[in-house]
Design a protein around this motif. Structure first.
Motif, PDB file in Angstrom:
ATOM      1  N   ASP A  62       0.849  -1.193   0.000  1.00  0.00           N
ATOM      2  CA  ASP A  62       0.000   0.000   0.000  1.00  0.00           C
ATOM      3  C   ASP A  62       0.887   1.246   0.000  1.00  0.00           C
ATOM      4  OD1 ASP A  62      -1.924   1.934   0.319  1.00  0.00           O
ATOM      5  OD2 ASP A  62      -2.265   1.525   2.446  1.00  0.00           O
ATOM      6  N   SER A  65       0.493   4.438   2.341  1.00  0.00           N
ATOM      7  CA  SER A  65       0.802   4.444   3.771  1.00  0.00           C
ATOM      8  C   SER A  65       2.283   4.683   4.044  1.00  0.00           C
ATOM      9  CB  SER A  65       0.384   3.103   4.398  1.00  0.00           C
ATOM     10  OG  SER A  65       1.150   2.030   3.857  1.00  0.00           O
ATOM     11  N   SER A 168       1.497  -3.075   4.029  1.00  0.00           N
ATOM     12  CA  SER A 168       0.641  -3.878   3.157  1.00  0.00           C
ATOM     13  C   SER A 168      -0.806  -3.763   3.589  1.00  0.00           C
ATOM     14  CB  SER A 168       1.061  -5.359   3.203  1.00  0.00           C
ATOM     15  OG  SER A 168       2.349  -5.555   2.671  1.00  0.00           O
ATOM     16  N   THR A 169      -1.703  -3.934   2.623  1.00  0.00           N
ATOM     17  CA  THR A 169      -3.116  -3.994   2.964  1.00  0.00           C
ATOM     18  C   THR A 169      -3.358  -5.281   3.751  1.00  0.00           C
ATOM     19  OG1 THR A 169      -3.610  -5.125   0.877  1.00  0.00           O
ATOM     20  CG2 THR A 169      -3.790  -2.718   0.899  1.00  0.00           C
ATOM     21  N   LYS A 170      -4.472  -5.350   4.440  1.00  0.00           N
ATOM     22  CA  LYS A 170      -4.783  -6.514   5.272  1.00  0.00           C
ATOM     23  C   LYS A 170      -5.946  -7.300   4.662  1.00  0.00           C
ATOM     24  CE  LYS A 170      -1.696  -5.393   8.317  1.00  0.00           C
ATOM     25  NZ  LYS A 170      -1.081  -4.312   7.517  1.00  0.00           N
ATOM     26  N   SER A 251      -4.662   5.221   2.814  1.00  0.00           N
ATOM     27  CA  SER A 251      -4.004   5.236   1.514  1.00  0.00           C
ATOM     28  C   SER A 251      -4.470   6.425   0.694  1.00  0.00           C
ATOM     29  CB  SER A 251      -4.299   3.941   0.761  1.00  0.00           C
ATOM     30  OG  SER A 251      -3.677   3.935  -0.491  1.00  0.00           O
TER      31      SER A 251
END
Length: 276
Positions: A62, A65, A168-170, A251
């Motif tokens: 991401d 972020s 990272s995205t979750k 983001s």
């Protein structure tokens, strides 16, 4: 009397180290604090080996972020490398001088398109820089590419793995489907706030919250929680001092990351950089 072994070395404001490391330390300590104060904290349960009890796994990188615009480059606005002494730090400093980014001013007080360059690279010309007495010259490929490269290369570094997880995205864990006992503790309230709420509080507000935590009536629990809270307070005090506003950020930048090549900055960004 029970003592708590903190999951990391104690914070030292004189040698704060990686900014991402400090941010993730606060997140971990807050989770530990909730685990120790939750009603079922002492109840035995098996932890999912895939997600380690978080209920989620890392998804895509991401980029949005990865920049803290309220900070200057000097203070660590490029979060991936903030607080470290590696080649990308030296290259970013040289890049800033080359294209006109003020190293000591917060990014949000400068041309907003600079963030795009820091994330995705600058292909107009190579950057000459010096690191540990040696001279180098290469294109700046961007911190989003750097992180993607580390992940795809299978890095084993704990610091790199921590950064990959943080940026990272979750996604829901496929093994436990997010049904982890830890999630129930995260949803539980401490002074009226859930753990997820605390993670998203402004740093200044979170620091006030931690300082106002009530002491447990149980001597053993009080010693454990006060030790954790003191460590959280030390790190948050430092983060507030350098000007960091939040631990987690939404983001804002979305662009595909193409591994194996520098992602060209848009023409207007390059023009802006050359004109400043």
């Amino acid at each position: 009397m029970e003592t708590t072994k903190l999951p990391r070395a104690r914070f030292n404001a004189k040698r704060p180290g990686s900014l991402v490391g400090n941010i993730t330390a606060v997140l971990e300590y807050l989770s530990l604090l909730y685990a120790k104060t939750a009603p079922d904290a002492d109840s035995p349960h098996e932890t999912c080996t895939t997600c380690k009890g978080t209920g989620t796994i890392a998804g895509d990188i991401d980029p949005g972020s990865m920049i803290a615009p309220e900070l200057s480059l000097q203070r660590g606005s490029v979060l991936l490398w903030a607080g470290t002494d590696c080649k990308p730090v030296a290259k970013i400093k040289a890049l800033a001088a080359m294209i006109g980014i003020d190293f000591e001013r917060p990014l949000d007080e400068q041309d907003k398109r600079f963030a795009d360059i820091l994330l995705y690279g600058y292909d107009a010309e190579p950057v000459s820089y010096v690191h540990k007495g040696k001279s180098f010259k290469s294109h700046y490929r961007g911190c989003a590419f750097d992180l993607q490269f580390m992940r795809d290369a299978g890095t084993a570094s704990k610091g790199n793995l921590r950064a990959i997880a943080f940026f990272s995205t979750k996604a829901q864990c496929p093994a436990c489907n997010g049904n982890e006992p830890k999630l129930e503790r995260q949803a539980a309230a401490l002074m009226g706030r859930s753990l997820q709420e605390l993670w998203r509080l402004p740093v200044a507000e979170l620091l006030r919250f931690v300082r106002q935590l009530p002491a447990s009536p149980d001597d053993n629990a009080r010693m454990i929680t006060s030790e954790i809270a003191a460590e959280i307070e030390s790190i948050l005090t430092y983060l507030q001092k350098i000007g960091l506003k939040t631990l987690l950020r939404e983001s804002q930048h979305v662009r595909p990351i193409h591994l194996g090549q520098i992602v060209p900055a848009s023409p207007d960004v390059v023009a802006a950089a050359r004109g400043m």
